[in-house]
Every structure is written in structure tokens, then in C-alpha cells.
Design an enzyme around this catalytic site. Structure first.
Site, PDB file in Angstrom:
ATOM      1  NE  ARG A 175      77.427  41.130 -73.446  1.00 31.72           N
ATOM      2  CZ  ARG A 175      76.723  41.745 -72.490  1.00 31.72           C
ATOM      3  NH1 ARG A 175      76.873  41.387 -71.234  1.00 31.72           N
ATOM      4  NH2 ARG A 175      75.879  42.713 -72.794  1.00 31.72           N
TER       5      ARG A 175
ATOM      6  NE  ARG B   9      74.295  29.987 -76.753  1.00 36.12           N
ATOM      7  CZ  ARG B   9      74.989  29.600 -75.678  1.00 36.12           C
ATOM      8  NH1 ARG B   9      74.465  29.733 -74.478  1.00 36.12           N
ATOM      9  NH2 ARG B   9      76.177  29.074 -75.809  1.00 36.12           N
TER      10      ARG B   9
ATOM     11  NE  ARG C 154      75.232  25.577 -73.786  1.00 33.40           N
ATOM     12  CZ  ARG C 154      74.691  26.173 -72.711  1.00 33.40           C
ATOM     13  NH1 ARG C 154      73.512  25.792 -72.268  1.00 33.40           N
ATOM     14  NH2 ARG C 154      75.331  27.160 -72.121  1.00 33.40           N
TER      15      ARG C 154
ATOM     16  CE  LYS D  63      85.192  33.483 -70.879  1.00 30.05           C
ATOM     17  NZ  LYS D  63      84.347  32.734 -71.854  1.00 30.05           N
TER      18      LYS D  63
ATOM     19  CG  ASP E  24      78.490  27.832 -73.865  1.00 32.14           C
ATOM     20  OD1 ASP E  24      77.493  27.164 -74.187  1.00 32.14           O
ATOM     21  OD2 ASP E  24      78.493  28.646 -72.920  1.00 32.14           O
TER      22      ASP E  24
ATOM     23  CD  GLU F  65      81.248  30.055 -70.125  1.00 36.37           C
ATOM     24  OE1 GLU F  65      80.306  29.487 -69.539  1.00 36.37           O
ATOM     25  OE2 GLU F  65      81.373  31.293 -70.189  1.00 36.37           O
TER      26      GLU F  65
ATOM     27  CE  LYS G  39      82.712  32.607 -67.537  1.00 38.95           C
ATOM     28  NZ  LYS G  39      81.468  32.115 -66.919  1.00 38.95           N
TER      29      LYS G  39
ATOM     30  CG  ASN H  13      77.725  26.183 -69.672  1.00 38.57           C
ATOM     31  OD1 ASN H  13      77.682  27.144 -68.932  1.00 38.57           O
ATOM     32  ND2 ASN H  13      78.169  26.259 -70.922  1.00 38.57           N
TER      33      ASN H  13
END
Length: 319
Positions: free
Chosen positions: A237, A229, A214, A164, A277, A285, A129, A287
Site C-alpha cells: 500500500r 506515494r 495522486r 478491499k 489514484d 480510484e 472506488k 477521489n
């Protein structure tokens, strides 16, 4: 080649949709030998980084929905990480102290000749993050703090925000806070443990309705498809673990250019596999621990992500 996977307990993997399993199957199909271990199997002895590893095979015709989809091969062996041609760190977050210690062991192992993907320093220096802070031109308004006053001021300024924890995954602990929400103080007290730990607050991005995309970057290049997503009705979310629906789609020119720029700026840091993301045009984000979505993209497009990953890994290892 002989490749070691460091993964979560194998019996807990949902093989039919697991990206690590997709990597394994692609590598086995190309004739490579695989072993696996758990993070807890890593150890340091007299300056050498070793593990207790077990060979693994996956029959080509196996039903990945069944409980026992793998087959063990040979005896469990004690081996230095440097004895494998490659080590793939694929344990899921959270990034806790044990994970941190593992990254230091990876650095030691690399100095002894091990080739680890992603590298220990890369995992440690790019918290998923916080890593977006390096790319402010691609992010929405963001605050990281444990100060109640700063968090309230950010909320007052932006009105509609998302808060978050910094160490969550799969959408856990994420809250959208709309204007005039009387629960805001309770939320930040809970997430910050009454001011004891920092959290992230971001301006809400309405484009989440079109999906949390993604983007997979493998060996410095984004692949040609993304997985959007899309949140289920009434959700904010998009995470698949939170009930989101994954829809593969060609990468847009904007997202491709953005991903290429990010990859170029991260080049040379030991990041072989990255999962960006992206909501709308904003990175939320970066990842690096165990990026997923290999299976969903492969099943919905003509692009086999696992095969591409294996090809790129071979290319890097042969150079």
C-alpha cells in the site's frame, strides 16, 4: 468573499500537512473571510438549509505543528448555506448514511442559491472506488461483488489480486492475495461480512513499487505535478496513512492525457476538485470527497497547489 468550510473537528486536523488547512491559508492570504462548521451542524428548518458556523482565522506566522494553530473570530452564527459565497465540503470519509443525507441537503441548498464544491449530486453519484467503472479502458481487471463464488473465480483467474472494502480510506482493509494463499476464504468472509456486503477485487499491479500516484484535477485541468506515494519496504500500500513516502514528480504525458480525458468526460457534474489514484497506467480510484496531497506537492515543487486552488475557485465564483 465569505467561504464556509465543512470539516472534521478542527482540533483533530494535522494542520502542517492538511490540504483543507492549505486551502484556508491560501484563501485568507487573498483577503477572503472564512467560517467553518461540522457536518453535524447542518440542519433543515422550514425548507431552508442552514448551519451553525464559526469564523476562523489562521495567523500567517503560526507554527502549524503546535496544538492551537487557529483563532476563532466573531460569534457563532446561524446562517443559510446560500448566504456564503462558497461552501467547501471537506469532511473525510467514510461515506455513511449521515454523509448521504448531507448530500441531499446540499442539493436543496443549491436550489436555494448555495454554491457547493463538490456538489451534493457529485459526491453522491461518484463513489470513490466504484466511479472507475465508467473508465474501463484505464483500469485493471476489476470485480465488485459479495458473492464468495465470484470472488474465488476472479482469484483463480488472476492469481495475484488486491481486495478491499468499498468504503475505506487511507489504505484500511486492503489485502494483497498472492497465488495459493490459504487465507483467501477467511479474508473475503471478513471483508464481505459473510456475503452481506460487496467488496472490490482488482488484479494486482506490480507498478505499485514505483508509487501510487495522486493526480489532482482542479476546475477541469490536471496540475503539473503528481505525488507518487511509494510503499515502505514489505508493504503493498502506498497510502501516506499506511506509511508510504510521498515523492512529487512532473506529470507524465500519458497521465496528463488520461486525466484530461477523465476531466472532460466528468465535466458539468459539479466536480471542482478530483483526486485520481493511478498505479502504472491504471486508475484505481477517483477521489471526490476530500482529495489531499496539496502540502506535499507544494513543499517539493515550485507549484503552490493551495494558491492555484484559490485562484480557480475565484474564477468559477466570478463567472
Amino acid at each position: 468573499m465569505h467561504i464556509l468550510f465543512i470539516i472534521d473537528p478542527i482540533e483533530k486536523l494535522s494542520a502542517y500537512k492538511d490540504s483543507s488547512v492549505a486551502m484556508m491559508r491560501a484563501l485568507l492570504a487573498r483577503g477572503h473571510q472564512l467560517s467553518y462548521c461540522l457536518q453535524g451542524d447542518l440542519y433543515l428548518l422550514n425548507g431552508k438549509v442552514l448551519t451553525s458556523a464559526q469564523g476562523i482565522e489562521i495567523p500567517e506566522d503560526v507554527d502549524l505543528h503546535q496544538a492551537h494553530w487557529w483563532r476563532l473570530s466573531g460569534p457563532r452564527v446561524e446562517a443559510e448555506l446560500a448566504q456564503f459565497d462558497a461552501v467547501l465540503m471537506r469532511k473525510d470519509p467514510p461515506f455513511d448514511l449521515e454523509y448521504l443525507y448531507s448530500t441531499h441537503l446540499f442539493d436543496l441548498a443549491a436550489a436555494q442559491g448555495a454554491r457547493i464544491f463538490n456538489s451534493g449530486s457529485a459526491l453522491r453519484n461518484h463513489p470513490e472506488k466504484l466511479a472507475i467503472a465508467e473508465f474501463p479502458e484505464y483500469t485493471a481487471a476489476t470485480l465488485v461483488s459479495r458473492s464468495m463464488d465470484r470472488l474465488r473465480a476472479f482469484y483463480d483467474e488472476h492469481q495475484d489480486i488486491v481486495i478491499k472494502p468499498l468504503d475505506g480510506m487511507g489504505g484500511s482493509g486492503i489485502f494483497r492475495v498472492k497465488p495459493n494463499d490459504g487465507n483467501f476464504s477467511t479474508m473475503i468472509e471478513m471483508l464481505t461480512a459473510n456475503g452481506a456486503q460487496s467488496i472490490m477485487a482488482q488484479q494486482f499491479i506490480p507498478a505499485i513499487s514505483e508509487g501510487d500516484k495522486r493526480i489532482l484535477i482542479i476546475n477541469g485541468e490536471p496540475i503539473p505535478y503528481v505525488l507518487a506515494r511509494i510503499p515502505k519496504a514489505g508493504e503493498h500500500r502506498g497510502n501516506l496513512a499506511a506509511g508510504g513516502r510521498g515523492v512529487a514528480q512532473p506529470i507524465s504525458e500519458h497521465d496528463k492525457a488520461m486525466a484530461k480525458d477523465v476531466a472532460k468526460r466528468l465535466q458539468g457534474r459539479g466536480l471542482f476538485l478530483i483526486g485520481l489514484d493511478v498505479i502504472g497506467k491504471h486508475i484505481t480510484e477517483i477521489n471526490v470527497t476530500s482529495p489531499t496531497c496539496f502540502v506535499e506537492i507544494t513543499e517539493q515543487t515550485d507549484f503552490h497547489v493551495g494558491n492555484h486552488f484559490a485562484e480557480q475557485l475565484e474564477q468559477v465564483l466570478s463567472s
